[in-house]
Design an enzyme around this catalytic site. Structure first.
Site, PDB file in Angstrom:
ATOM      1  CG  LEU A 134       1.424   0.666   6.081  1.00  0.00           C
ATOM      2  CD1 LEU A 134       0.457   1.828   6.104  1.00  0.00           C
ATOM      3  CD2 LEU A 134       1.315  -0.119   7.383  1.00  0.00           C
ATOM      4  CB  ILE A 183      -0.925   0.015   1.239  1.00  0.00           C
ATOM      5  CG1 ILE A 183      -1.818  -1.218   1.227  1.00  0.00           C
ATOM      6  CG2 ILE A 183      -1.750   1.283   1.259  1.00  0.00           C
ATOM      7  CD1 ILE A 183      -2.594  -1.414   2.494  1.00  0.00           C
ATOM      8  CE  LYS A 209       2.934   0.625  11.092  1.00  0.00           C
ATOM      9  NZ  LYS A 209       3.190   1.502  12.247  1.00  0.00           N
ATOM     10  CG  ASP A 212       0.988  12.349  12.228  1.00  0.00           C
ATOM     11  OD1 ASP A 212       1.169  11.299  11.586  1.00  0.00           O
ATOM     12  OD2 ASP A 212       0.970  13.469  11.691  1.00  0.00           O
TER      13      ASP A 212
END
Ligand SMILES: *[C@@H]1O[C@H](CO)[C@@H](O)[C@H](O)[C@H]1NC(C)=O
Ligand SMILES: *[C@@H]1O[C@H](CO)[C@@H](O)[C@H](O)[C@H]1NC(C)=O
Ligand SMILES: *[C@@H]1O[C@H](CO)[C@@H](O)[C@H](O)[C@H]1NC(C)=O
Ligand SMILES: *[C@@H]1O[C@H](CO)[C@@H](O)[C@H](O)[C@H]1NC(C)=O
Ligand SMILES: *[C@@H]1O[C@H](CO)[C@@H](O)[C@H](O)[C@H]1NC(C)=O
Ligand SMILES: *[C@@H]1O[C@H](CO)[C@@H](O)[C@H](O)[C@H]1NC(C)=O
Ligand SMILES: *[C@@H]1O[C@H](CO)[C@@H](O)[C@H](O)[C@H]1NC(C)=O
Ligand SMILES: *[C@@H]1O[C@H](CO)[C@@H](O)[C@H](O)[C@H]1NC(C)=O
Ligand SMILES: *[C@@H]1O[C@H](CO)[C@@H](O)[C@H](O)[C@H]1NC(C)=O
Ligand SMILES: *[C@@H]1O[C@H](CO)[C@@H](O)[C@H](O)[C@H]1NC(C)=O
Ligand SMILES: *[C@@H]1O[C@H](CO)[C@@H](O)[C@H](O)[C@H]1NC(C)=O
Ligand SMILES: *[C@@H]1O[C@H](CO)[C@@H](O)[C@H](O)[C@H]1NC(C)=O
Length: 696
Positions: free
Chosen positions: A534, A526, A548, A650
């Site tokens: 990922l 991804i 992950k 974040d």
């Protein structure tokens, strides 16, 4: 008495007629008699078929005479004598002496050799020349163009080579020209447009190249045009639409390109249109089939056609077969609007990009091939007895596409995919009704505890500052950020896994995860995240997951450890669920998350919702509000319900993930820190950094 006389008279008359006929049918020309004998010996025919002593007109098989002269010879179906078989040749010179000859039929009678040039001027009365399957070779002599009375010319199924003589275009009495299944090359002569009586032109299965001359559209008598299996190129000329008498059009297996000309919709007598295996592209012209009311067979397979299947197809009264397989047609099948006799028809829609639910009444049809599409939903195998449904996205049927394919197809088009209904039960999303009820309480609690928490936070910070001042050098035991973090300077040391694995889901084996991501193949990647790569994968039970992969040689092991810590600590539906992990390898750690079908906020703000209208639509305000509240709940949990309080650090559109019901599942947890690690000012600015995210 009177009746008896009449009967005798009738018998007499019929006797006289028979005598006259017998007379006429006796060969009385010695030239022709000797010509036939020469032909008999050059072809090596048997006495059984052509008895030498008997009269050719009366007793030779395949000979027809008029006024004592030969008009037709057919050696089709005859066999050669044993001597004749030893050296079969195209030796028919004697035909030149049969001045009234109109028909020569040698189909399936072997005549190895080429058609002699003199055929063109030696047989001026010839109307029918049938040399199908005669093992002919060589070229088609251009002199044949001088047989001005020729009506039928069959030369198919031989080994004829060379170009098609353009002189054939002069045969304006010609009704049938069949040169199919030879090795002819060159192009279709433009002169063919002059054959004003032609009704069948069959040039199929040759090596003819070039384009279809537009002039062919002016041969208005044409009923059958078969140019299939050649090397014709360029686009199909619209002029063919002028052939208002055309019944069969076969242009399959060529290299035609461009769009299907809209003019072909004017072929109102057409029963069969076959243009399969070409390079046609673009959409079918709107209303293309509405003028083709006689259509029975439509074959457009193996092209690059796209767009939707025109709705008129379903009401063609005489339809028997429609094969549009191996194209790029898209859209949903209509649920009704079928009339005429279409239920008898065979539908081949295989290998397209059709989608949607299959509750169409097409299931009642005789035979339907819907394989290799993207139909979804549930169908009962019973009601689809005559259909092939393999390789779709259907639930509970064997041999379907992979979830990833289906998901990709539907999400690329902004369509709603039912996900095989598999993802729902494995991890119940945040319950909407419950959340509605609870939400009011949540606000109240946020209000009350938010105030309290702020005070507590202040107090904690105060205490923290005090303890930091007071206890320098003493290892800090409280902050989650500090647990398991290797001392500075020891970069190679592998971090310890948290001893408490309760929040970390199932244990997966490395092989298992490598398998579901096709050995971490590029196609499943991804993105390269800042804390690990990922990958997309599908577990055996059908759940789509994101894996992950943290290579501790190249990624910050600190953020990896932190993430584990966070998952060990938080348990709240507002965060992306960690389904499992694999710590088998020392330097390669795998974390398995639930996959979020609606991506992140950035990718969800604008999406195509209406299937008919491809334009993008923005998220509705109710959903936006829901997302805003969800994100607030997640942050509120971090700030106020965790102890010690946490800061996400974040919060941005990329870390607000949305599940299938648009409920917020916050991600990027490797960034989460204990609040005391971040200065207070920083918290505030980070929280406010992108306030516009929620108002779009
Ligand atoms: C030729 O055919 C006629 C009838 O068409 C028949 O009467 C006659 O016997 C035949 N002759 C021979 C030699 O076969
Ligand atoms: C052959 O028969 C036809 C008709 O019976 C007649 O007109 C013609 O004169 C005959 N020819 C010969 C050479 O006998
Ligand atoms: C038969 O035809 C050939 C060629 O046309 C000619 O040379 C020959 O004289 C003819 N024979 C008779 C008996 O007419
Ligand atoms: C030639 O003969 C064959 C076999 O009898 C027949 O099927 C075919 O129709 C004939 N050709 C023509 C043009 O009549
Ligand atoms: C056209 O010709 C091909 C090969 O000769 C044949 O298979 C096909 O059936 C023909 N098409 C029609 C419509 O007759
Ligand atoms: C044939 O079609 C073309 C366009 O497709 C048109 O311009 C032309 O007039 C037509 N010719 C006849 C004779 O109908
Ligand atoms: C169908 O369209 C896709 C893009 O949407 C393209 O990649 C593919 O090659 C097309 N297939 C055919 C057979 O034209
Ligand atoms: C439909 O077409 C595909 C290829 O285009 C073929 O493999 C398949 O057998 C066809 N289905 C039916 C039922 O004829
Ligand atoms: C159905 O087919 C039959 C014969 O094939 C025909 O007589 C009838 O008109 C057709 N029905 C419709 C609605 O076209
Ligand atoms: C169904 O199609 C087959 C050909 O595949 C045909 O033989 C049969 O007659 C059709 N049945 C009906 C009820 O139309
Ligand atoms: C077809 O199925 C879909 C979903 O299962 C449903 O929303 C739709 O109403 C159905 N259409 C018909 C005509 O039954
Ligand atoms: C399947 O086709 C047969 C004829 O080939 C027909 O009798 C039968 O009704 C069809 N089944 C369904 C479910 O339409």
């Amino acid at each position: 008495m009177k009746a008896k006389q009449l009967l005798v008279l009738a018998a007499l008359v019929s006797f006289l007629i028979q005598c006259a006929a017998a007379q006429r049918n006796t060969l009385n020309s010695s030239t022709e008699r000797s010509a036939l004998r020469r032909l008999r010996s050059s072809l090596g025919l048997r006495a059984w078929d052509w008895p030498i002593k008997a009269d050719p007109c009366r007793n030779w098989t395949g000979i027809e005479c008029r006024d004592g002269q030969v008009t037709a010879i057919s050696v089709s179906g005859l066999r050669r004598s044993r001597v004749g078989r030893m050296n079969p040749r195209f030796a028919v010179d004697a035909l030149a002496n049969l001045t009234l000859l109109e028909t020569f039929n040698a189909s399936r009678f072997l005549l190895p050799g080429s058609i002699p040039e003199w055929f063109g001027y030696g047989l001026p009365g010839l109307r029918v020349l049938d040399l199908r399957s005669c093992a002919l070779n060589g070229a088609v002599p251009s002199s044949l163009g001088r047989l001005s009375r020729l009506k039928y010319l069959y030369l198919s199924d031989n080994s004829l080579t060379g170009n098609i003589a353009s002189s054939l275009g002069q045969l304006n009495e010609l009704l049938v020209l069949d040169l199919s299944r030879n090795f002819l090359t060159g192009s279709i002569p433009a002169s063919f447009s002059m054959m004003s009586n032609l009704f069948t032109l069959d040039l199929s299965s040759n090596f003819i190249s070039g384009t279809i001359p537009a002039g062919l559209g002016s041969v208005s008598s044409l009923k059958v045009l078969n140019l299939s299996d050649n090397s014709l190129t360029a686009s199909i000329p619209g002029e063919l639409g002028n052939l208002s008498q055309l019944i069969e059009l076969d242009l399959s297996k060529n290299s035609f390109s461009g769009a299907l000309p809209v003019e072909l919709g004017g072929l109102k007598s057409l029963k069969g249109i076959r243009i399969g295996s070409n390079g046609l592209e673009g959409q079918l012209p709107k209303g293309f089939f509405s003028g083709l009311a006689q259509l029975e067979v439509v074959v457009l397979s193996e092209n690059k056609l796209d767009g939707r299947i025109p709705g008129e197809v379903w009401s063609l009264p005489g339809l028997r077969l429609i094969d549009i397989s191996a194209n790029n047609f898209t859209g949903e099948l209509p649920t009704n609007g079928f009339n005429g006799n279409v239920t008898q028809a065979i539908f081949n829609f295989s290998d397209n990009m059709l989608y949607g639910n299959l509750n169409s009444s097409i299931r009642f049809f005789n035979l339907t091939d819907l394989s290799w599409n993207y139909f979804q939903g549930k169908v009962s195998n019973d009601s689809w007895r005559n259909a092939t449904l393999d390789r779709n996205c259907l639930q509970a049927l064997p041999d379907q596409r992979s979830l990833a394919d289906c998901w990709l197809f539907y999400s690329e088009r902004g369509l709603q995919f039912d996900d095989f209904e598999a993802s729902g039960p494995t991890d119940p999303p945040f319950p909407v009704s419950a959340s509605k009820k609870n939400r009011r309480w949540v606000y109240i609690l946020i209000g009350v505890f938010g105030g309290l928490a702020l005070i507590i936070v202040m107090a904690v910070i105060l205490v923290l500052l005090l303890t930091k001042c007071c206890s320098k050098g003493i290892p800090d035991q409280r902050g989650i950020a500090d647990e398991g973090v290797a001392p500075d300077g020891d970069g190679q040391m592998v971090p310890k896994e948290p001893s408490e694995l309760s929040g970390l889901g199932d244990v997966f084996s490395y092989e298992q995860l490598a398998h579901v991501t096709s050995e971490f193949s590029e196609s499943n990647l991804i993105k390269h995240g800042h804390s690990g790569d990922l990958y997309r994968g599908i577990l055996e039970n059908g759940t789509i997951v994101v894996i992950k992969r943290v290579d501790l040689h190249s990624f910050d092991r600190e953020s990896y450890t932190r993430e584990l810590e966070i998952f060990g600590k938080i348990s709240h539906t507002r965060f992306v669920p960690l389904l499992g992990h694999c710590f088998e390898h020392e330097h390669e750690k795998l974390l398995v998350y639930k996959y979020m079908p609606n991506g992140d906020l950035a990718s969800s703000f604008y999406r195509a919702t209406d299937l008919e209208d491809e334009s993008l639509q923005s998220l509705d305000w109710i959903t936006r509000l829901k997302i805003a509240i969800g994100a607030a709940e997640a942050l509120s949990y971090l700030h106020h319900e965790c102890y010690p309080p946490l800061v996400h650090r974040d919060v941005q559109v990329g870390s607000i993930l949305l599940d299938d019901k648009f409920e917020v599942r916050v991600g990027s947890l490797s960034e989460v820190r204990a609040q005391d690690e971040d200065s207070h000012g920083n918290v505030i600015t980070r929280l406010l950094r992108k306030p516009q995210i929620l108002v779009g």
